[in-house]
Design a protein around this motif. Structure first.
Motif, PDB file in Angstrom:
ATOM      1  N   PRO A  99       0.834  -1.220   0.000  1.00 56.53           N
ATOM      2  CA  PRO A  99       0.000   0.000   0.000  1.00 56.53           C
ATOM      3  C   PRO A  99       0.865   1.265   0.000  1.00 56.53           C
ATOM      4  O   PRO A  99       1.971   1.288   0.549  1.00 56.53           O
ATOM      5  N   ILE A 100       0.332   2.331  -0.591  1.00 59.20           N
ATOM      6  CA  ILE A 100       1.063   3.598  -0.614  1.00 59.20           C
ATOM      7  C   ILE A 100       1.084   4.245   0.759  1.00 59.20           C
ATOM      8  O   ILE A 100       2.007   4.981   1.108  1.00 59.20           O
ATOM      9  N   THR A 127      -7.661   2.633  -0.912  1.00 59.51           N
ATOM     10  CA  THR A 127      -9.048   3.102  -0.974  1.00 59.51           C
ATOM     11  C   THR A 127      -9.681   2.829  -2.331  1.00 59.51           C
ATOM     12  O   THR A 127     -10.900   2.994  -2.480  1.00 59.51           O
ATOM     13  N   GLU A 128      -8.880   2.440  -3.320  1.00 59.98           N
ATOM     14  CA  GLU A 128      -9.395   2.138  -4.662  1.00 59.98           C
ATOM     15  C   GLU A 128      -9.630   0.640  -4.784  1.00 59.98           C
ATOM     16  O   GLU A 128      -8.697  -0.150  -4.620  1.00 59.98           O
ATOM     17  N   TRP A 154      -6.342   3.713   8.611  1.00 60.73           N
ATOM     18  CA  TRP A 154      -7.225   2.618   9.012  1.00 60.73           C
ATOM     19  C   TRP A 154      -8.208   2.219   7.916  1.00 60.73           C
ATOM     20  O   TRP A 154      -9.324   1.804   8.182  1.00 60.73           O
ATOM     21  N   ASP A 155      -7.737   2.355   6.642  1.00 57.41           N
ATOM     22  CA  ASP A 155      -8.468   1.764   5.529  1.00 57.41           C
ATOM     23  C   ASP A 155      -8.400   0.245   5.682  1.00 57.41           C
ATOM     24  O   ASP A 155      -7.416  -0.295   6.195  1.00 57.41           O
ATOM     25  N   VAL A 156      -9.436  -0.432   5.229  1.00 55.79           N
ATOM     26  CA  VAL A 156      -9.524  -1.879   5.432  1.00 55.79           C
ATOM     27  C   VAL A 156      -9.368  -2.596   4.096  1.00 55.79           C
ATOM     28  O   VAL A 156     -10.097  -2.313   3.138  1.00 55.79           O
ATOM     29  N   PRO A 288     -15.873   3.675   5.501  1.00 53.47           N
ATOM     30  CA  PRO A 288     -16.043   3.015   4.184  1.00 53.47           C
ATOM     31  C   PRO A 288     -15.722   1.531   4.191  1.00 53.47           C
ATOM     32  O   PRO A 288     -16.267   0.773   3.387  1.00 53.47           O
ATOM     33  N   GLY A 289     -14.828   1.102   5.073  1.00 55.68           N
ATOM     34  CA  GLY A 289     -14.459  -0.314   5.114  1.00 55.68           C
ATOM     35  C   GLY A 289     -15.130  -1.093   6.222  1.00 55.68           C
ATOM     36  O   GLY A 289     -14.694  -2.201   6.554  1.00 55.68           O
ATOM     37  N   HIS A 290     -16.188  -0.539   6.789  1.00 52.20           N
ATOM     38  CA  HIS A 290     -16.794  -1.162   7.974  1.00 52.20           C
ATOM     39  C   HIS A 290     -17.302  -2.581   7.696  1.00 52.20           C
ATOM     40  O   HIS A 290     -17.129  -3.470   8.539  1.00 52.20           O
TER      41      HIS A 290
END
Length: 380
Positions: A99-100, A127-128, A154-156, A288-290
């Motif tokens: 991941p970036i 996120t993409e 904390w993107d999933v 968004p990743g819930h």
């Protein structure tokens, strides 16, 4: 009949240990660096030199392997020692995907070996939805490396989807589960090949041990190479540190549960605060990743969160300096609550927005933590 016990019981009893010679219920510390041979000049207990193995490591590695439902585990002197050992198995001309936004120390190392050893590196936007798959180069990508949730936004990332994509291309999937401990996420069960934990963090939980650990789904050629690297590079954990780590792990389940409860309460309390642009926490239904988090984080969403503060970097740093109970320090997963301005810590290569504050929520009284955040916000 043999009963199947919970992870909580496994941890509390450190894998159920009773010393056969003394009846001691606490494993001993074997400080010896070398081990004797018998009259036939054979090793008396199967141990020769502590850079290779030591009985103190064994119990810790067994417990961690059981926690992650893995075939084997390996301790290292630090999280970075474990991470670099994994990437040392990548050959010149091969390719890595990561991941970036991720732990900056690991990404700094990836950039270093990409430049020095002619290893391809593609950093994708977590996120993409299709970015990970598009970053993989079939037949060339050796390792897909992910964190979930991603530090510090904390993107999933869906572990199961990432594993499928990696395996279809002939790569392995490595997952940094430092934040999502085996109590809530068993990445090997979702298809990962190797799991990494910075054991300095939640596994130890007391900010007094520097350690890393890898867990493998199966003992194979790559795992043997990692063992070779640990032995000859020498990134082994000391016996006393291994013992301290095992002691810390005994309380992991109650520490993680309390930290998760505190974090969720704090996230819900400040989600719509007038001075906060966004609360980043996968346990919030608005995250968004819930839904993915609910699928693969089955026993709490952890104690890590971030605030994006309205105004910008100046306001974010002001909050950090006004806090009285939260300690402004780097690290996470300890019993004490910490705050840091992540972009400052990561330096000029950081991709983290300058108004982001990262919080490691500890096990203090949640009312006290909320009150501390409120008084700091009132001062900006």
């Amino acid at each position: 009949m043999t009963l199947e016990y919970s992870i909580d019981s496994l941890l509390a009893q450190a894998g159920y240990f009773v010393d056969g010679a003394t009846g001691a219920v606490i494993p001993p510390i074997h400080l010896s660096t070398t081990f004797a041979r018998n009259d036939a000049y054979e090793l008396m207990g199967g141990y020769g030199y502590s850079r290779d193995n030591n009985p103190t490591y064994d119990q810790v590695e067994r417990v961690v392997a059981q926690l992650d439902n893995g075939d084997d585990a390996m301790l290292f002197a630090s999280g970075m020692a474990a991470i670099t050992a994994v990437f040392e198995t990548v050959n010149t001309g091969q390719h890595i995907v990561a991941p970036i936004i991720m732990y900056h120390g690991a990404q700094d190392w990836l950039r270093h070996i990409a430049e020095k050893r002619n290893i391809g590196l593609t950093l994708f936007d977590a996120t993409e939805p299709d970015a990970l798959r598009q970053a993989i180069q079939p037949g060339k990508t050796a390792i897909v490396w992910i964190e979930t949730p991603v530090n510090p936004t904390w993107d999933v990332i869906d572990i199961e989807d990432a594993a499928t994509a990696a395996h279809e291309a002939g790569a392995i999937l490595g997952v940094d589960c430092t934040v999502a401990t085996p109590l809530t996420t068993r990445a090997l069960d979702w298809g990962a090949d190797i799991v990494f934990h910075s054991a300095t963090k939640y596994l130890n939980g007391h900010s007094d041990v520097l350690a890393g650990v890898l867990v493998t789904k199966e003992q194979n050629e790559r795992w043997n190479e990692i063992q070779f690297i640990r032995k000859y590079v020498g990134g082994v954990l000391g016996s006393f540190e291994a013992w301290l780590l095992l002691r810390g792990m005994r309380t992991l389940s109650i520490r993680f549960e309390r930290a998760s409860q505190n974090a969720l309460r704090i996230a819900q309390h400040f989600e719509h605060h007038s001075k906060i642009e966004a609360v980043l926490y996968p346990g919030l239904a608005s995250h968004p990743g819930h839904q993915i988090a609910k699928k693969q984080m089955m026993n709490g969403f952890g104690g890590m969160m971030s605030f994006c503060v309205k105004g910008g970097e100046t306001e974010a740093k002001a909050i950090a300096t006004h806090l009285q109970l939260f300690i402004p320090a780097t690290s996470l997963g300890g019993v004490e609550s910490l705050v840091e301005h992540r972009a400052s810590v990561e330096g000029p290569m950081s991709q983290v927005q300058p108004n982001l504050l990262r919080f490691s929520i500890g096990i203090e009284n949640s009312d006290d933590l909320i009150a501390d955040l409120e008084q700091a916000l009132d001062k900006i």
